[in-house]
Design an enzyme around this catalytic site. Structure first.
Site, PDB file in Angstrom:
ATOM      1  N   SER A 126       2.772  -0.569   8.457  1.00 22.52           N
ATOM      2  CA  SER A 126       3.604  -0.817   9.651  1.00 22.52           C
ATOM      3  C   SER A 126       2.746  -0.897  10.902  1.00 22.52           C
ATOM      4  O   SER A 126       2.944  -1.787  11.741  1.00 22.52           O
ATOM      5  CB  SER A 126       4.615   0.309   9.858  1.00 22.52           C
ATOM      6  OG  SER A 126       5.381   0.481   8.719  1.00 22.52           O
ATOM      7  N   SER A 158       6.050  -1.904  -1.998  1.00 18.88           N
ATOM      8  CA  SER A 158       6.084  -2.813  -3.157  1.00 18.88           C
ATOM      9  C   SER A 158       5.078  -2.390  -4.230  1.00 18.88           C
ATOM     10  O   SER A 158       4.069  -3.052  -4.428  1.00 18.88           O
ATOM     11  CB  SER A 158       5.891  -4.269  -2.724  1.00 18.88           C
ATOM     12  OG  SER A 158       4.908  -4.437  -1.734  1.00 18.88           O
ATOM     13  N   GLY A 180       0.842  -1.201   0.000  1.00 12.37           N
ATOM     14  CA  GLY A 180       0.000   0.000   0.000  1.00 12.37           C
ATOM     15  C   GLY A 180       0.871   1.242   0.000  1.00 12.37           C
ATOM     16  O   GLY A 180       2.090   1.159   0.196  1.00 12.37           O
ATOM     17  N   LEU A 181       0.216   2.364  -0.204  1.00  9.07           N
ATOM     18  CA  LEU A 181       0.941   3.642  -0.236  1.00  9.07           C
ATOM     19  C   LEU A 181       1.631   3.919   1.094  1.00  9.07           C
ATOM     20  O   LEU A 181       1.223   3.378   2.135  1.00  9.07           O
ATOM     21  CB  LEU A 181      -0.059   4.771  -0.491  1.00  9.07           C
ATOM     22  CG  LEU A 181      -0.694   4.831  -1.886  1.00  9.07           C
ATOM     23  CD1 LEU A 181      -1.895   5.779  -1.871  1.00  9.07           C
ATOM     24  CD2 LEU A 181       0.330   5.269  -2.933  1.00  9.07           C
TER      25      LEU A 181
HETATM   26  P1  ADP Z   1       2.872   2.801   6.293  1.00 14.34           P
HETATM   27  O1  ADP Z   1       3.620   1.736   7.024  1.00 14.34           O
HETATM   28  O2  ADP Z   1       1.877   2.254   5.315  1.00 14.34           O
HETATM   29  O3  ADP Z   1       3.764   3.836   5.669  1.00 14.34           O
HETATM   30  P2  ADP Z   1       2.204   3.754   8.906  1.00 14.34           P
HETATM   31  O4  ADP Z   1       1.651   2.548   9.589  1.00 14.34           O
HETATM   32  O5  ADP Z   1       3.615   4.142   9.195  1.00 14.34           O
HETATM   33  O6  ADP Z   1       1.973   3.599   7.342  1.00 14.34           O
HETATM   34  O7  ADP Z   1       1.288   5.019   9.229  1.00 14.34           O
HETATM   35  C1  ADP Z   1      -0.121   4.978   9.138  1.00 14.34           C
HETATM   36  C2  ADP Z   1      -0.743   6.081  10.013  1.00 14.34           C
HETATM   37  O8  ADP Z   1      -2.161   6.067   9.843  1.00 14.34           O
HETATM   38  C3  ADP Z   1      -0.468   5.860  11.496  1.00 14.34           C
HETATM   39  O9  ADP Z   1      -0.248   7.108  12.087  1.00 14.34           O
HETATM   40  C4  ADP Z   1      -1.792   5.238  12.001  1.00 14.34           C
HETATM   41  O10 ADP Z   1      -2.033   5.517  13.359  1.00 14.34           O
HETATM   42  C5  ADP Z   1      -2.828   5.927  11.106  1.00 14.34           C
HETATM   43  N1  ADP Z   1      -4.066   5.128  10.887  1.00 14.34           N
HETATM   44  C6  ADP Z   1      -5.322   5.597  11.014  1.00 14.34           C
HETATM   45  N2  ADP Z   1      -6.231   4.633  10.725  1.00 14.34           N
HETATM   46  C7  ADP Z   1      -5.538   3.520  10.418  1.00 14.34           C
HETATM   47  C8  ADP Z   1      -5.912   2.185  10.054  1.00 14.34           C
HETATM   48  N3  ADP Z   1      -7.186   1.774   9.938  1.00 14.34           N
HETATM   49  N4  ADP Z   1      -4.928   1.307   9.810  1.00 14.34           N
HETATM   50  C9  ADP Z   1      -3.642   1.686   9.914  1.00 14.34           C
HETATM   51  N5  ADP Z   1      -3.217   2.912  10.250  1.00 14.34           N
HETATM   52  C10 ADP Z   1      -4.158   3.852  10.509  1.00 14.34           C
END
Ligand code: ADP
Length: 211
Positions: free
Chosen positions: A50, A117, A43-44
């Site tokens: 994470s 990815s 995903g984006l």
């Molecule tokens: P990625 O790993 O995809 O770059 P992160 O997990 O680092 O994204 O960040 C996602 C952000 O979005 C976090 O701050 C998280 O708390 C917030 N968030 C809000 N709703 C959701 C959800 N349903 N699932 C995952 N993250 C969420």
């Protein structure tokens, strides 16, 4: 030990003997009471990969499952720190993470991969390199506008100011999976709801069927 027949022309590989972990994996899985699995979250940036991987990892680990998180950002500090963000380097990044996943899978782990990815063909190659029952693809589906708004690592702001070239969703493509095992609508649902749905899918998938 199983010796794989490699083409004679491949002088480098023809002297390498692959050590079979299959028996060890079966023994470990029986001992720990669950199968190994690779759960690949795509995903984006900012879509929640994470966060969800960590949440699921904690839940599974507390319940006694053997798990590991392979987080793209962390791996880029070590194993993949020589790679940039061109399509070729991203593909190499995916290849390395998939090979590390395989090593843990062979030890019976549930491997939670959190990696943008972005290229569908590359992800499909990874998927097809695993047995069907060993791999699930999870799409953390979140609109670009919400990812930008969240911007948990400040990366979108930097990318929009031209400080990060080839940033997915801004100046580099993201190709959504066409038929993932699970879609988590992380724009609309809570972290707990997304993580619980994934956790349940994993627990079902890693059950050892007793005959
Ligand atoms: P990625 O790993 O995809 O770059 P992160 O997990 O680092 O994204 O960040 C996602 C952000 O979005 C976090 O701050 C998280 O708390 C917030 N968030 C809000 N709703 C959701 C959800 N349903 N699932 C995952 N993250 C969420």
């Amino acid at each position: 030990m199983v010796k794989i027949n490699l083409p004679d022309s491949d002088l480098t590989l023809s002297n390498i003997v692959w050590c079979s972990h299959l028996e060890k994996r079966i023994q470990r899985e029986a001992h720990q009471g669950h199968r190994g699995l690779v759960a690949w979250l795509t995903g984006l940036s900012g879509s929640g990969k994470s966060t969800i991987a960590q949440f699921v990892d904690e839940g599974l680990s507390r319940a006694g499952f053997q798990t590991i998180v392979l987080d793209g950002d962390n791996l880029r500090h070590g194993l993949c720190k020589d790679l940039g963000f061109s399509i070729a380097d991203r593909n190499e990044n995916v290849r390395r993470v998939s090979e590390v996943s395989r090593l843990f899978l062979e030890q019976g782990f549930i491997v939670l991969v959190a990696l943008v990815s972005p290229i569908r063909e590359t992800r499909d190659q990874v998927k097809h390199s695993f047995a069907e029952s060993d791999f699930i693809e999870i799409h953390c589906k979140c609109s670009l506008s919400i990812c930008r708004e969240r911007d948990p690592k400040g990366l979108y702001a930097k990318a929009e100011n031209g400080k990060i070239p080839e940033f997915t969703g801004v100046s580099s493509p993201y190709e959504e999976p066409l038929s993932p095992s699970l879609i988590l609508h992380t724009s609309d649902e809570s972290v707990e709801d997304s993580a619980t749905r994934l956790l349940q899918m994993i627990v079902n998938q890693v059950k050892i069927e007793r005959s």
